[in-house]
Design a protein around this motif. Structure first.
Motif, PDB file in Angstrom:
ATOM      1  N   PRO A 237       0.925  -1.281   0.278  1.00  0.00           N
ATOM      2  CA  PRO A 237       0.127   0.021   0.036  1.00  0.00           C
ATOM      3  C   PRO A 237       0.985   1.268   0.082  1.00  0.00           C
ATOM      4  O   PRO A 237       1.711   1.393   0.901  1.00  0.00           O
ATOM      5  CB  PRO A 237      -0.997   0.005   1.252  1.00  0.00           C
ATOM      6  N   ILE A 238       0.784   2.098  -1.047  1.00  0.00           N
ATOM      7  CA  ILE A 238       1.494   3.600  -1.079  1.00  0.00           C
ATOM      8  C   ILE A 238       0.631   4.262  -1.388  1.00  0.00           C
ATOM      9  O   ILE A 238      -0.092   4.568  -2.512  1.00  0.00           O
ATOM     10  CB  ILE A 238       2.530   3.350  -2.140  1.00  0.00           C
ATOM     11  N   THR A 239       0.247   5.198  -0.563  1.00  0.00           N
ATOM     12  CA  THR A 239      -0.566   6.467  -0.581  1.00  0.00           C
ATOM     13  C   THR A 239      -1.886   6.413  -1.451  1.00  0.00           C
ATOM     14  O   THR A 239      -1.952   6.871  -2.404  1.00  0.00           O
ATOM     15  CB  THR A 239       0.366   7.438  -1.259  1.00  0.00           C
ATOM     16  N   GLY A 240      -2.814   5.593  -1.151  1.00  0.00           N
ATOM     17  CA  GLY A 240      -3.831   5.303  -1.649  1.00  0.00           C
ATOM     18  C   GLY A 240      -3.940   4.468  -2.902  1.00  0.00           C
ATOM     19  O   GLY A 240      -4.855   4.315  -3.586  1.00  0.00           O
ATOM     20  N   THR A 241      -2.654   3.723  -3.204  1.00  0.00           N
ATOM     21  CA  THR A 241      -2.722   2.724  -4.254  1.00  0.00           C
ATOM     22  C   THR A 241      -2.150   1.154  -3.653  1.00  0.00           C
ATOM     23  O   THR A 241      -1.708   1.350  -2.424  1.00  0.00           O
ATOM     24  CB  THR A 241      -1.860   3.223  -5.308  1.00  0.00           C
ATOM     25  N   ILE A 242      -2.048   0.664  -4.462  1.00  0.00           N
ATOM     26  CA  ILE A 242      -1.603  -0.699  -3.951  1.00  0.00           C
ATOM     27  C   ILE A 242      -0.604  -1.162  -5.170  1.00  0.00           C
ATOM     28  O   ILE A 242      -0.976  -1.322  -6.450  1.00  0.00           O
ATOM     29  CB  ILE A 242      -2.710  -1.944  -4.007  1.00  0.00           C
ATOM     30  N   VAL A 243       0.646  -1.511  -4.958  1.00  0.00           N
ATOM     31  CA  VAL A 243       1.646  -2.158  -5.926  1.00  0.00           C
ATOM     32  C   VAL A 243       1.711  -3.660  -5.479  1.00  0.00           C
ATOM     33  O   VAL A 243       2.276  -3.788  -4.671  1.00  0.00           O
ATOM     34  CB  VAL A 243       2.960  -1.374  -5.876  1.00  0.00           C
ATOM     35  N   ASN A 244       1.218  -4.335  -6.405  1.00  0.00           N
ATOM     36  CA  ASN A 244       1.266  -5.627  -6.193  1.00  0.00           C
ATOM     37  C   ASN A 244       2.520  -6.419  -6.502  1.00  0.00           C
ATOM     38  O   ASN A 244       3.592  -5.810  -6.999  1.00  0.00           O
ATOM     39  CB  ASN A 244       0.029  -6.360  -6.920  1.00  0.00           C
ATOM     40  N   ALA A 245       2.698  -7.565  -6.461  1.00  0.00           N
ATOM     41  CA  ALA A 245       3.826  -8.559  -6.341  1.00  0.00           C
ATOM     42  C   ALA A 245       4.403  -8.481  -7.863  1.00  0.00           C
ATOM     43  O   ALA A 245       5.642  -8.709  -8.397  1.00  0.00           O
ATOM     44  CB  ALA A 245       3.877  -9.864  -5.763  1.00  0.00           C
ATOM     45  N   SER A 246       3.277  -8.131  -8.746  1.00  0.00           N
ATOM     46  CA  SER A 246       3.689  -8.224 -10.387  1.00  0.00           C
ATOM     47  C   SER A 246       3.947  -6.869 -10.882  1.00  0.00           C
ATOM     48  O   SER A 246       3.987  -6.798 -12.167  1.00  0.00           O
ATOM     49  CB  SER A 246       2.520  -9.079 -10.783  1.00  0.00           C
ATOM     50  N   HIS A 247       4.034  -6.095  -9.820  1.00  0.00           N
ATOM     51  CA  HIS A 247       4.485  -4.600 -10.395  1.00  0.00           C
ATOM     52  C   HIS A 247       3.469  -3.844 -11.223  1.00  0.00           C
ATOM     53  O   HIS A 247       3.864  -3.216 -12.187  1.00  0.00           O
ATOM     54  CB  HIS A 247       5.859  -4.569 -11.215  1.00  0.00           C
ATOM     55  N   GLN A 248       2.359  -4.232 -10.693  1.00  0.00           N
ATOM     56  CA  GLN A 248       1.127  -3.621 -11.120  1.00  0.00           C
ATOM     57  C   GLN A 248       0.471  -2.662 -10.186  1.00  0.00           C
ATOM     58  O   GLN A 248       0.587  -3.219  -8.952  1.00  0.00           O
ATOM     59  CB  GLN A 248       0.055  -4.517 -12.175  1.00  0.00           C
ATOM     60  N   LEU A 249      -0.310  -1.643 -10.627  1.00  0.00           N
ATOM     61  CA  LEU A 249      -0.827  -0.557  -9.944  1.00  0.00           C
ATOM     62  C   LEU A 249      -2.507  -1.442  -9.518  1.00  0.00           C
ATOM     63  O   LEU A 249      -3.199  -1.617 -10.628  1.00  0.00           O
ATOM     64  CB  LEU A 249      -0.863   0.516 -10.436  1.00  0.00           C
ATOM     65  N   GLU A 250      -2.870  -1.537  -8.330  1.00  0.00           N
ATOM     66  CA  GLU A 250      -4.010  -1.819  -8.182  1.00  0.00           C
ATOM     67  C   GLU A 250      -5.108  -0.959  -7.397  1.00  0.00           C
ATOM     68  O   GLU A 250      -4.427   0.036  -6.502  1.00  0.00           O
ATOM     69  CB  GLU A 250      -4.256  -3.284  -7.146  1.00  0.00           C
ATOM     70  N   VAL A 251      -6.446  -1.291  -7.154  1.00  0.00           N
ATOM     71  CA  VAL A 251      -7.148  -0.241  -6.429  1.00  0.00           C
ATOM     72  C   VAL A 251      -7.437  -1.012  -5.093  1.00  0.00           C
ATOM     73  O   VAL A 251      -7.627  -1.902  -4.896  1.00  0.00           O
ATOM     74  CB  VAL A 251      -8.668  -0.220  -7.132  1.00  0.00           C
ATOM     75  N   PRO A 252      -7.159  -0.220  -4.085  1.00  0.00           N
ATOM     76  CA  PRO A 252      -7.232  -0.756  -2.580  1.00  0.00           C
ATOM     77  C   PRO A 252      -8.655  -1.343  -2.474  1.00  0.00           C
ATOM     78  O   PRO A 252      -9.569  -0.685  -2.920  1.00  0.00           O
ATOM     79  CB  PRO A 252      -6.914   0.747  -1.714  1.00  0.00           C
ATOM     80  N   ASN A 253      -8.742  -2.170  -1.516  1.00  0.00           N
ATOM     81  CA  ASN A 253     -10.047  -2.966  -1.168  1.00  0.00           C
ATOM     82  C   ASN A 253     -10.923  -1.990  -0.499  1.00  0.00           C
ATOM     83  O   ASN A 253     -12.080  -2.040  -0.804  1.00  0.00           O
ATOM     84  CB  ASN A 253      -9.504  -4.155  -0.555  1.00  0.00           C
ATOM     85  N   LEU A 290     -15.501   7.084  -7.519  1.00  0.00           N
ATOM     86  CA  LEU A 290     -15.235   6.216  -8.964  1.00  0.00           C
ATOM     87  C   LEU A 290     -14.394   6.795  -9.912  1.00  0.00           C
ATOM     88  O   LEU A 290     -13.730   6.177 -10.531  1.00  0.00           O
ATOM     89  CB  LEU A 290     -16.897   6.374  -9.657  1.00  0.00           C
ATOM     90  N   GLN A 291     -14.082   8.309  -9.285  1.00  0.00           N
ATOM     91  CA  GLN A 291     -13.138   8.899 -10.327  1.00  0.00           C
ATOM     92  C   GLN A 291     -11.636   8.485  -9.812  1.00  0.00           C
ATOM     93  O   GLN A 291     -10.780   8.178 -10.628  1.00  0.00           O
ATOM     94  CB  GLN A 291     -13.036  10.358 -10.176  1.00  0.00           C
ATOM     95  N   ALA A 292     -11.551   8.233  -8.323  1.00  0.00           N
ATOM     96  CA  ALA A 292     -10.270   7.836  -7.865  1.00  0.00           C
ATOM     97  C   ALA A 292      -9.993   6.567  -8.244  1.00  0.00           C
ATOM     98  O   ALA A 292      -8.723   6.096  -8.654  1.00  0.00           O
ATOM     99  CB  ALA A 292     -10.465   7.870  -6.405  1.00  0.00           C
ATOM    100  N   VAL A 293     -11.055   5.690  -8.618  1.00  0.00           N
ATOM    101  CA  VAL A 293     -10.934   4.243  -8.840  1.00  0.00           C
ATOM    102  C   VAL A 293     -10.462   4.139 -10.496  1.00  0.00           C
ATOM    103  O   VAL A 293      -9.402   3.501 -10.812  1.00  0.00           O
ATOM    104  CB  VAL A 293     -12.358   3.365  -8.813  1.00  0.00           C
ATOM    105  N   LYS A 294     -11.155   4.879 -11.196  1.00  0.00           N
ATOM    106  CA  LYS A 294     -10.812   5.134 -12.570  1.00  0.00           C
ATOM    107  C   LYS A 294      -9.163   5.560 -12.742  1.00  0.00           C
ATOM    108  O   LYS A 294      -8.641   5.209 -13.844  1.00  0.00           O
ATOM    109  CB  LYS A 294     -11.629   5.820 -13.265  1.00  0.00           C
ATOM    110  N   ASN A 295      -8.841   6.466 -12.221  1.00  0.00           N
ATOM    111  CA  ASN A 295      -7.441   6.958 -12.085  1.00  0.00           C
ATOM    112  C   ASN A 295      -6.573   5.820 -11.803  1.00  0.00           C
ATOM    113  O   ASN A 295      -5.365   6.055 -12.706  1.00  0.00           O
ATOM    114  CB  ASN A 295      -7.280   8.107 -11.118  1.00  0.00           C
ATOM    115  N   ILE A 296      -6.721   4.744 -11.289  1.00  0.00           N
ATOM    116  CA  ILE A 296      -5.967   3.601 -11.087  1.00  0.00           C
ATOM    117  C   ILE A 296      -6.211   2.490 -12.250  1.00  0.00           C
ATOM    118  O   ILE A 296      -5.375   2.162 -12.738  1.00  0.00           O
ATOM    119  CB  ILE A 296      -6.054   3.179  -9.777  1.00  0.00           C
ATOM    120  N   ASP A 297      -7.459   2.348 -12.141  1.00  0.00           N
ATOM    121  CA  ASP A 297      -7.888   1.170 -13.148  1.00  0.00           C
ATOM    122  C   ASP A 297      -9.261   1.599 -13.724  1.00  0.00           C
ATOM    123  O   ASP A 297     -10.265   1.500 -13.230  1.00  0.00           O
ATOM    124  CB  ASP A 297      -7.963  -0.241 -12.355  1.00  0.00           C
ATOM    125  N   SER A 298      -9.204   1.903 -14.966  1.00  0.00           N
ATOM    126  CA  SER A 298     -10.308   2.499 -15.831  1.00  0.00           C
ATOM    127  C   SER A 298     -11.509   1.491 -16.181  1.00  0.00           C
ATOM    128  O   SER A 298     -12.350   1.691 -16.563  1.00  0.00           O
ATOM    129  CB  SER A 298      -9.831   3.133 -17.149  1.00  0.00           C
TER     130      SER A 298
END
Length: 328
Positions: A237-253, A290-298
């Motif tokens: 978890p990095i400032t409102g995002t998730i960097v997963n083990a595959s080096h991808q950005l995810e939306v926090p649960n 929803l906008q915050a989500v789309k900014n990470i994963d549209s």
């Protein structure tokens, strides 16, 4: 595509070496002698907002409109000064998502928050920024400090707050960055969130201790319970995002849950009708989430997004631009 912001050296800032009030009044778009009565409009109001990821409230201290306009002008004058690339907050063209992106290629991450950062930002450090870094005269540094501080500190709700907080403690953060480099780490700063990462493992306990020592030199300290280390297989978890083990950005649960919960509050039989004040508040929150989500994963929540965008929102009343009414 993000707009490129052209930056310049500090000595090209209009405030650099400002020596008298009449010059400062021109720079701040004020009338002659307005600064002599600036104390009349230094006024704030306080309110609370929900803290991110917590069932707590955050206190916000916001300026009155006239004061906010002057602060916005100061911000415009200082925001084009060249700053290090590791600073994310307060930077045009950057947002919290860029903080996560900066660490996408790393396998090991240490996150450190500064305890009550704004509360412990002292007026004297702000004064030094204006006097020593911008080389203004002492009286000009004092006036500018009065405009952007309140009760001896940096208020949370001003347009200038993020950049002034950085500049007040610029030397501290440069020291932190130098320590990070000694451990082969990338460093980024988002207000009071410091993130350190590397493709190789590092001694995070020693790094954490050295960071603690640096902060204490400037009368700050970490939130010890929130110092977190993540290894190669962890989601980070990095400032409102998730960097997963595959080096991808995810939306926090927790953000996804907020979207689901708020959407449930908007009953189906009321979606196409006028919203009550409470419903409209929920709707505005949902749109922002929803906008915050789309900014990470549209690709997330396409149906919820479609339905929500059909719901009308009453136009907000606009605030007329003030011409510094307090001065008249």
């Amino acid at each position: 595509m993000k707009k490129t912001i052209k930056k310049h050296d500090v000595n090209q800032c209009a405030l650099y070496k400002c020596q008298n009030k009449r010059r400062l009044e021109k720079l701040l778009n004020l009338q002659k002698y307005d600064l002599d009565k600036i104390s009349k409009i230094i006024d704030y109001h306080s309110f609370q907002i929900d803290k991110k990821d917590a069932n707590e409230k955050r206190d916000i201290t916001a300026p009155c409109l006239d004061l906010k306009l002057i602060q916005a002008r100061i911000l415009k004058l200082i925001e084009k000064i060249e700053r290090p690339t590791w600073l994310i907050s307060g930077e045009k063209g950057k947002c919290y998502i860029d903080n996560g992106r900066a660490h996408l290629l790393s396998d090991y991450v240490l996150t450190v928050d500064i305890k009550k950062f704004y509360d412990n930002c002292k007026r004297e450090y702000v004064f030094r920024f204006f006097k020593d870094y911008l080389n203004t005269s002492g009286d000009i540094a004092g006036v500018l400090t009065d405009i952007v501080t309140y009760k001896g500190g940096i208020p949370t709700g001003c347009p200038t707050s993020q950049l002034i907080a950085y500049y007040a403690y610029q030397k501290m953060f440069v020291d932190v960055n130098n320590v990070a480099h000694g451990y082969g780490c990338i460093f980024t700063l988002y207000v009071d969130d410091m993130t350190f990462s590397s493709v190789e493992s590092f001694d995070y306990k020693k790094l954490g201790n050295e960071i603690d020592i640096v902060l204490r030199k400037y009368d700050h300290r970490p939130k010890y319970r929130k110092i977190k280390y993540y290894s190669k297989k962890d989601s980070k978890p990095i400032t409102g995002t998730i960097v997963n083990a595959s080096h991808q950005l995810e939306v926090p649960n927790n953000l996804q849950k907020k979207v689901y919960d708020n959407f449930r509050k908007m009953k189906k039989d009321e979606l196409q009708t006028d919203c009550s004040a409470e419903k409209e508040k929920v709707l505005l929150s949902l749109k922002g989430q929803l906008q915050a989500v789309k900014n990470i994963d549209s690709s997330k929540f396409p149906e919820i997004d479609r339905v929500v965008n059909l719901i009308p929102i009453a136009p907000q009343s606009t605030i007329q631009n003030s011409k510094y009414r307090y001065m008249k």
